[in-house]
Design a protein around this motif. Structure first.
Motif, PDB file in Angstrom:
ATOM      1  N   GLU A  46       0.037  22.548 -30.175  1.00  0.00           N
ATOM      2  CA  GLU A  46      -0.317  23.825 -29.537  1.00  0.00           C
ATOM      3  C   GLU A  46      -1.184  24.673 -30.469  1.00  0.00           C
ATOM      4  OE1 GLU A  46       0.238  25.257 -26.472  1.00  0.00           O
ATOM      5  OE2 GLU A  46       0.912  23.278 -25.847  1.00  0.00           O
ATOM      6  N   ALA A  47      -0.814  24.707 -31.750  1.00  0.00           N
ATOM      7  CA  ALA A  47      -1.592  25.492 -32.716  1.00  0.00           C
ATOM      8  C   ALA A  47      -3.003  24.932 -32.835  1.00  0.00           C
ATOM      9  CB  ALA A  47      -0.894  25.475 -34.079  1.00  0.00           C
ATOM     10  N   GLU A  48      -3.135  23.614 -32.873  1.00  0.00           N
ATOM     11  CA  GLU A  48      -4.446  22.970 -32.961  1.00  0.00           C
ATOM     12  C   GLU A  48      -5.269  23.283 -31.714  1.00  0.00           C
ATOM     13  OE1 GLU A  48      -7.305  20.843 -34.937  1.00  0.00           O
ATOM     14  OE2 GLU A  48      -5.290  21.255 -35.683  1.00  0.00           O
ATOM     15  N   LYS A  49      -4.610  23.250 -30.563  1.00  0.00           N
ATOM     16  CA  LYS A  49      -5.302  23.543 -29.306  1.00  0.00           C
ATOM     17  C   LYS A  49      -5.817  24.984 -29.292  1.00  0.00           C
ATOM     18  CE  LYS A  49      -4.499  23.134 -24.320  1.00  0.00           C
ATOM     19  NZ  LYS A  49      -3.500  22.870 -23.291  1.00  0.00           N
ATOM     20  N   LYS A  50      -4.973  25.922 -29.716  1.00  0.00           N
ATOM     21  CA  LYS A  50      -5.397  27.326 -29.758  1.00  0.00           C
ATOM     22  C   LYS A  50      -6.556  27.514 -30.729  1.00  0.00           C
ATOM     23  CE  LYS A  50      -1.164  29.684 -28.376  1.00  0.00           C
ATOM     24  NZ  LYS A  50      -0.111  30.623 -28.786  1.00  0.00           N
ATOM     25  N   LYS A  51      -6.489  26.810 -31.876  1.00  0.00           N
ATOM     26  CA  LYS A  51      -7.547  26.922 -32.871  1.00  0.00           C
ATOM     27  C   LYS A  51      -8.869  26.425 -32.299  1.00  0.00           C
ATOM     28  CE  LYS A  51      -8.515  25.494 -37.628  1.00  0.00           C
ATOM     29  NZ  LYS A  51      -8.065  24.662 -38.745  1.00  0.00           N
ATOM     30  N   LYS A  52      -8.831  25.276 -31.592  1.00  0.00           N
ATOM     31  CA  LYS A  52     -10.049  24.742 -30.990  1.00  0.00           C
ATOM     32  C   LYS A  52     -10.599  25.679 -29.932  1.00  0.00           C
ATOM     33  CE  LYS A  52      -9.376  19.810 -31.773  1.00  0.00           C
ATOM     34  NZ  LYS A  52      -9.160  18.495 -31.162  1.00  0.00           N
ATOM     35  N   GLU A  53      -9.718  26.260 -29.111  1.00  0.00           N
ATOM     36  CA  GLU A  53     -10.168  27.205 -28.076  1.00  0.00           C
ATOM     37  C   GLU A  53     -10.831  28.429 -28.707  1.00  0.00           C
ATOM     38  OE1 GLU A  53      -6.969  28.189 -25.434  1.00  0.00           O
ATOM     39  OE2 GLU A  53      -6.866  26.160 -24.602  1.00  0.00           O
ATOM     40  N   LYS A  54     -10.233  28.907 -29.806  1.00  0.00           N
ATOM     41  CA  LYS A  54     -10.797  30.058 -30.501  1.00  0.00           C
ATOM     42  C   LYS A  54     -12.184  29.727 -31.048  1.00  0.00           C
ATOM     43  CE  LYS A  54      -8.203  33.574 -32.696  1.00  0.00           C
ATOM     44  NZ  LYS A  54      -7.169  33.949 -33.638  1.00  0.00           N
ATOM     45  N   GLU A  55     -12.321  28.539 -31.642  1.00  0.00           N
ATOM     46  CA  GLU A  55     -13.620  28.121 -32.172  1.00  0.00           C
ATOM     47  C   GLU A  55     -14.654  28.019 -31.056  1.00  0.00           C
ATOM     48  OE1 GLU A  55     -12.928  24.460 -34.240  1.00  0.00           O
ATOM     49  OE2 GLU A  55     -12.008  25.458 -35.964  1.00  0.00           O
ATOM     50  N   LYS A  56     -14.254  27.466 -29.915  1.00  0.00           N
ATOM     51  CA  LYS A  56     -15.172  27.365 -28.784  1.00  0.00           C
ATOM     52  C   LYS A  56     -15.597  28.743 -28.311  1.00  0.00           C
ATOM     53  CE  LYS A  56     -13.992  22.905 -26.723  1.00  0.00           C
ATOM     54  NZ  LYS A  56     -13.439  22.225 -25.550  1.00  0.00           N
ATOM     55  N   GLU A  57     -14.644  29.677 -28.258  1.00  0.00           N
ATOM     56  CA  GLU A  57     -14.948  31.042 -27.813  1.00  0.00           C
ATOM     57  C   GLU A  57     -15.930  31.708 -28.771  1.00  0.00           C
ATOM     58  OE1 GLU A  57     -14.996  34.197 -25.343  1.00  0.00           O
ATOM     59  OE2 GLU A  57     -13.902  32.336 -24.966  1.00  0.00           O
ATOM     60  N   ILE A  58     -15.712  31.526 -30.069  1.00  0.00           N
ATOM     61  CA  ILE A  58     -16.616  32.107 -31.066  1.00  0.00           C
ATOM     62  C   ILE A  58     -18.007  31.501 -30.924  1.00  0.00           C
ATOM     63  CG2 ILE A  58     -17.103  32.202 -33.542  1.00  0.00           C
ATOM     64  CD1 ILE A  58     -14.048  32.484 -33.946  1.00  0.00           C
ATOM     65  N   GLU A  59     -18.063  30.185 -30.724  1.00  0.00           N
ATOM     66  CA  GLU A  59     -19.345  29.498 -30.549  1.00  0.00           C
ATOM     67  C   GLU A  59     -20.065  30.007 -29.306  1.00  0.00           C
ATOM     68  OE1 GLU A  59     -20.653  24.945 -29.732  1.00  0.00           O
ATOM     69  OE2 GLU A  59     -19.076  25.238 -31.218  1.00  0.00           O
ATOM     70  N   ARG A  60     -19.319  30.185 -28.224  1.00  0.00           N
ATOM     71  CA  ARG A  60     -19.909  30.675 -26.979  1.00  0.00           C
ATOM     72  C   ARG A  60     -20.457  32.094 -27.167  1.00  0.00           C
ATOM     73  NH1 ARG A  60     -15.532  30.699 -23.461  1.00  0.00           N
ATOM     74  NH2 ARG A  60     -15.455  28.457 -23.679  1.00  0.00           N
ATOM     75  N   GLU A  61     -19.699  32.938 -27.850  1.00  0.00           N
ATOM     76  CA  GLU A  61     -20.168  34.306 -28.091  1.00  0.00           C
ATOM     77  C   GLU A  61     -21.428  34.309 -28.946  1.00  0.00           C
ATOM     78  OE1 GLU A  61     -17.009  36.640 -29.706  1.00  0.00           O
ATOM     79  OE2 GLU A  61     -15.832  36.557 -27.859  1.00  0.00           O
ATOM     80  N   ALA A  62     -21.460  33.444 -29.970  1.00  0.00           N
ATOM     81  CA  ALA A  62     -22.647  33.356 -30.819  1.00  0.00           C
ATOM     82  C   ALA A  62     -23.857  32.905 -30.006  1.00  0.00           C
ATOM     83  CB  ALA A  62     -22.393  32.389 -31.977  1.00  0.00           C
ATOM     84  N   GLU A  63     -23.646  31.936 -29.114  1.00  0.00           N
ATOM     85  CA  GLU A  63     -24.725  31.460 -28.251  1.00  0.00           C
ATOM     86  C   GLU A  63     -25.252  32.580 -27.354  1.00  0.00           C
ATOM     87  OE1 GLU A  63     -24.315  28.026 -25.530  1.00  0.00           O
ATOM     88  OE2 GLU A  63     -23.757  26.916 -27.346  1.00  0.00           O
ATOM     89  N   GLN A  65     -25.058  35.791 -27.889  1.00  0.00           N
ATOM     90  CA  GLN A  65     -25.741  36.789 -28.716  1.00  0.00           C
ATOM     91  C   GLN A  65     -27.153  36.313 -29.057  1.00  0.00           C
ATOM     92  OE1 GLN A  65     -24.428  39.727 -29.343  1.00  0.00           O
ATOM     93  NE2 GLN A  65     -26.236  40.416 -30.443  1.00  0.00           N
ATOM     94  N   GLU A  66     -27.251  35.034 -29.413  1.00  0.00           N
ATOM     95  CA  GLU A  66     -28.570  34.470 -29.744  1.00  0.00           C
ATOM     96  C   GLU A  66     -29.497  34.527 -28.535  1.00  0.00           C
ATOM     97  OE1 GLU A  66     -30.392  30.138 -30.989  1.00  0.00           O
ATOM     98  OE2 GLU A  66     -28.320  30.610 -31.539  1.00  0.00           O
ATOM     99  N   LYS A  67     -28.960  34.179 -27.372  1.00  0.00           N
ATOM    100  CA  LYS A  67     -29.754  34.212 -26.140  1.00  0.00           C
ATOM    101  C   LYS A  67     -30.211  35.639 -25.843  1.00  0.00           C
ATOM    102  CE  LYS A  67     -29.418  32.416 -21.432  1.00  0.00           C
ATOM    103  NZ  LYS A  67     -28.539  31.806 -20.445  1.00  0.00           N
ATOM    104  N   LYS A  68     -29.322  36.588 -26.050  1.00  0.00           N
ATOM    105  CA  LYS A  68     -29.651  37.988 -25.778  1.00  0.00           C
ATOM    106  C   LYS A  68     -30.763  38.474 -26.713  1.00  0.00           C
ATOM    107  CE  LYS A  68     -27.369  42.450 -25.256  1.00  0.00           C
ATOM    108  NZ  LYS A  68     -26.109  43.181 -25.392  1.00  0.00           N
ATOM    109  N   THR A  69     -30.645  38.173 -27.993  1.00  0.00           N
ATOM    110  CA  THR A  69     -31.680  38.621 -28.934  1.00  0.00           C
ATOM    111  C   THR A  69     -33.018  37.960 -28.632  1.00  0.00           C
ATOM    112  OG1 THR A  69     -30.955  36.930 -30.511  1.00  0.00           O
ATOM    113  CG2 THR A  69     -30.094  39.150 -30.829  1.00  0.00           C
ATOM    114  N   ARG A  70     -32.986  36.672 -28.266  1.00  0.00           N
ATOM    115  CA  ARG A  70     -34.219  35.966 -27.941  1.00  0.00           C
ATOM    116  C   ARG A  70     -34.879  36.579 -26.706  1.00  0.00           C
ATOM    117  NH1 ARG A  70     -32.950  29.999 -27.916  1.00  0.00           N
ATOM    118  NH2 ARG A  70     -31.580  30.802 -26.324  1.00  0.00           N
TER     119      ARG A  70
END
Length: 104
Positions: A46-63, A65-70
């Motif tokens: 469960e902890a590993e799953k939550k960690k992966k979901e968090k990483e995906k969410e951070i990656e999505r937000e970064a994407e 943000q990058e799209k918005k600035t572009r």
């Protein structure tokens, strides 16, 4: 002799009962140990799953943000280019400066 026989029989039954209870206790301890191990494994998953979901969410937000600035950069470039473009002549109707020239 009968009394000794009964006592022997009784002691034998008590010993068998004690061994059965011991076996039950051992089985129960094994079951508890397996359950604890399973529970730890499940929590780790469960902890590993939550960690992966968090990483995906951070990656999505970064994407995003990058799209918005572009897109903002492209819009600013378009705005700069739009200022330099010549304006269309109002009411031109195909004549230079909106007036008919050379026609009598």
């Amino acid at each position: 002799q009968e009394r000794r026989e009964r006592e022997r029989k009784l002691s034998k039954e008590m010993a068998e009962k004690a061994t059965r209870e011991l076996e039950k206790m051992h089985l129960q301890e094994k079951a508890e140990a397996k359950y604890k191990e399973w529970l730890q494994k499940k929590r780790a998953e469960e902890a590993e799953k939550k960690k992966k979901e968090k990483e995906k969410e951070i990656e999505r937000e970064a994407e995003l943000q990058e799209k918005k600035t572009r897109s903002e950069k492209i819009f600013r470039e378009w705005l700069q280019n739009a200022r330099n473009k010549p304006r269309p002549v109002l009411n031109g109707y195909g004549f230079p400066h909106g007036k008919s020239t050379g026609l009598y």
